[in-house]
Design an enzyme around this catalytic site. Structure first.
Site, short mmCIF file in Angstrom:
data_model
loop_
_atom_site.label_atom_id
_atom_site.label_comp_id
_atom_site.label_asym_id
_atom_site.label_seq_id
_atom_site.Cartn_x
_atom_site.Cartn_y
_atom_site.Cartn_z
N ARG B 54 9.59 -51.53 3.80
CA ARG B 54 10.52 -50.89 3.25
C ARG B 54 10.98 -50.91 1.71
NH1 ARG B 54 15.53 -55.12 5.55
NH2 ARG B 54 13.59 -55.40 6.84
N THR B 55 10.13 -52.07 0.55
CA THR B 55 10.40 -51.29 -0.10
C THR B 55 9.81 -50.70 -0.47
OG1 THR B 55 9.75 -53.93 -0.84
CG2 THR B 55 9.09 -52.49 -2.50
N LYS B 82 -13.94 -49.40 0.66
CA LYS B 82 -15.22 -49.16 0.09
C LYS B 82 -15.68 -49.73 -1.23
CE LYS B 82 -14.72 -44.25 2.13
NZ LYS B 82 -14.05 -42.91 0.70
N ARG B 104 2.38 -52.53 -5.46
CA ARG B 104 2.56 -53.98 -5.77
C ARG B 104 0.88 -54.19 -5.05
NH1 ARG B 104 5.96 -56.11 -0.56
NH2 ARG B 104 7.85 -55.78 -1.83
N HIS B 132 9.64 -59.78 -8.66
CA HIS B 132 9.79 -58.66 -7.41
C HIS B 132 11.14 -57.84 -8.28
CE1 HIS B 132 10.15 -55.98 -4.53
NE2 HIS B 132 10.30 -56.80 -3.03
#
Lengths: 175, 305
Positions: B54-55, B82, B104, B132
């Protein structure tokens, strides 16, 4: 211009809008923030006195349609409200001062996001010249020939608690 | 404001400015064409080093509604697998030409490191159990819509405060706006430094329930060891869940918020979740609007100071 001059100019513009559009049937008055909003309300009142009709009133903030966001702080947003659908209507945009024309360009862009008006007209209290775009007003309260370096200030009771139009020399040329 | 990394210490006027713009962007989202050209030619990169639906979608919708282009990045499909370092990854993406990064990361502080490395504004999209900030903004806007102000509004934040970046952000935003915040959690799930937060604390939800105007239910974070920090989910529900019985004891105009995704039947009963006084979908909608406000203000020119 003083209080009485502004009132006379708006009354004349109200008559001109009626005359040009054969009444107020399709008209929506849309004020551009900040001072176009009270001016549009006054025009609606004047038209109401002449024709005993209530003209729908909208307001438009064009901050999101400016072409210079990167070069200045994000402007504080005013409220945009479109009370009726604008498809097929005659929109009269209302602003205090017509200068470069860039605000009106932005307002036209904003307007088409709300629908497809039959026609768009422009009413301004003051036209001070120095257009940078091919835009003209349909209704003008007063033509004020100015130097580019001068500043035209419009104050209205509703937004500034005083009423009048002044030309001032700019202390420094900011543009 | 150059970056938006944390809610701690952000002034009331700044928060209110973002919420006011958020209100206007809600009007934009209601238009026949819900899109404005404001950020045409700008590119927003959403760099989610930790899974999110959602964010990330909300930031992308916000960017697109402002006519920005978006680039997204998710760890599963990237060169991180990698072994590329965080620094190399963000510098590579910056070199492609981006104007703002939303970051994030599971590690606390990662967005601050990124902000040091890159030349563009960085928005913290959630770092570990730390901050947040856009969640706090959307929650504040949602409460403000209901009560017109947060001044004097009594908000209870309920659940695993210690492991919650939502709580760590919201408590500062709510308090800055004048709300009276109470943290409700078992003693073991209150943060060790809770005495330095602008909030009261209690471990008894029923004790404060009838005084609250807004009850903010935190999600039981099973992925962060949620279930293991309580004796059982059933016991959590019994002591801290918004059951129908508790919901009926709230003030008649009190509202319930939840950051989603909801664990129905754990922290919130299914019937409460579907009640009009549960504002979960308002929160989602407001999320797009406040993120538009954040992108708009961060990508505007420098303020004259």
């Amino acid at each position: 211009m003083e209080r009485a001059d502004i009132a006379r100019a708006l009354r004349r513009i109200a008559h001109e809008i009626m005359e040009r559009n054969h009444g107020a049937g399709d008209i929506v008055l849309v004020g551009i923030h900040t001072r176009g909003v009270p001016l549009a309300r006054r025009l609606a009142d004047a038209i109401g006195e002449i024709e005993s009709v209530e003209v729908p009133l909208g307001s438009l903030d064009i901050g999101l349609y400016r072409d210079d966001l990167a070069s200045r702080p994000a402007p504080v947003l005013g409220h945009t409200a479109m009370p009726v659908g604008i498809d097929g209507r005659t929109i009269v945009l209302v602003d205090d001062v017509l200068f470069t024309g860039r605000t009106i360009r932005a307002a036209l862009d904003a307007l088409v996001d709300f629908g497809r008006p039959a026609r768009v007209q422009l009413a301004v209290l003051v036209d001070r010249g120095h257009r940078e775009l091919p835009i003209r007003a349909d209704y003008v309260g007063k033509n004020l020939p100015t130097s580019f370096k001068e500043r035209v200030t419009v104050h209205l009771e509703e937004t500034d608690r005083e009423e009048g139009v002044w030309i001032e020399k700019r202390a420094e040329v900011a543009l | 404001m150059r970056h938006l990394l944390s809610m701690e210490g952000v002034e009331r006027a700044v928060i209110e400015g973002l919420l006011d713009d958020g209100d206007e962007f809600l009007e934009v989202l209601d238009r026949p064409i819900p899109k404005v050209p404001t950020l045409r030619g700008k590119t927003v990169a959403t760099m989610f080093f930790e899974p999110s639906t959602r964010t990330r979608l909300s930031f992308e919708k916000a960017a697109k509604s402002l006519s920005a282009d978006t680039m997204s990045f998710s760890p599963g499909t990237s060169s991180l697998s990698k072994g590329e370092s965080l620094k190399d990854t963000v510098l590579t993406i910056q070199a492609m030409g981006v104007d703002l990064m939303v970051v994030r990361h599971a590690a606390t502080g990662a967005p601050w490191r990124v902000a040091d490395w890159v030349d563009v504004p960085v928005v913290n999209g959630g770092d570990g159990a730390h901050q947040h900030p856009t969640q706090a903004l959307l929650d504040a806007l949602t409460i403000r819509q209901r009560f017109t102000t947060l001044d004097g509004v009594r908000v209870g934040i309920v659940g695993d405060i210690r492991h919650s970046r939502v709580a760590r952000s919201n408590v500062w935003a709510f308090a800055a706006l004048g709300a009276e915040v109470t943290l409700v959690a078992p003693p073991t799930l209150l943060p060790l430094d809770a005495t330095t937060w602008p909030a009261a604390t209690t471990s008894d939800l029923d004790d404060v329930l009838t005084e609250l105007d807004a009850v903010y239910l935190l999600r039981v974070q099973k992925e962060r060891g949620g279930a293991s920090v309580f004796p059982s989910l059933a016991e959590y529900t019994a002591r801290f869940g918004m059951t129908v019985e508790r919901f009926n004891r709230l003030k008649p105009d009190a509202v319930v918020l939840h950051p989603g995704p909801m664990n129905r039947g754990v922290e919130i009963s299914a019937r409460v979740a579907d009640d009009p006084r549960a504002l979960v979908l308002d929160q989602v909608r407001n999320g797009v609007a406040v993120r538009m406000a954040v992108l708009y203000q961060l990508l505007g020119g420098e303020r004259d100071e």
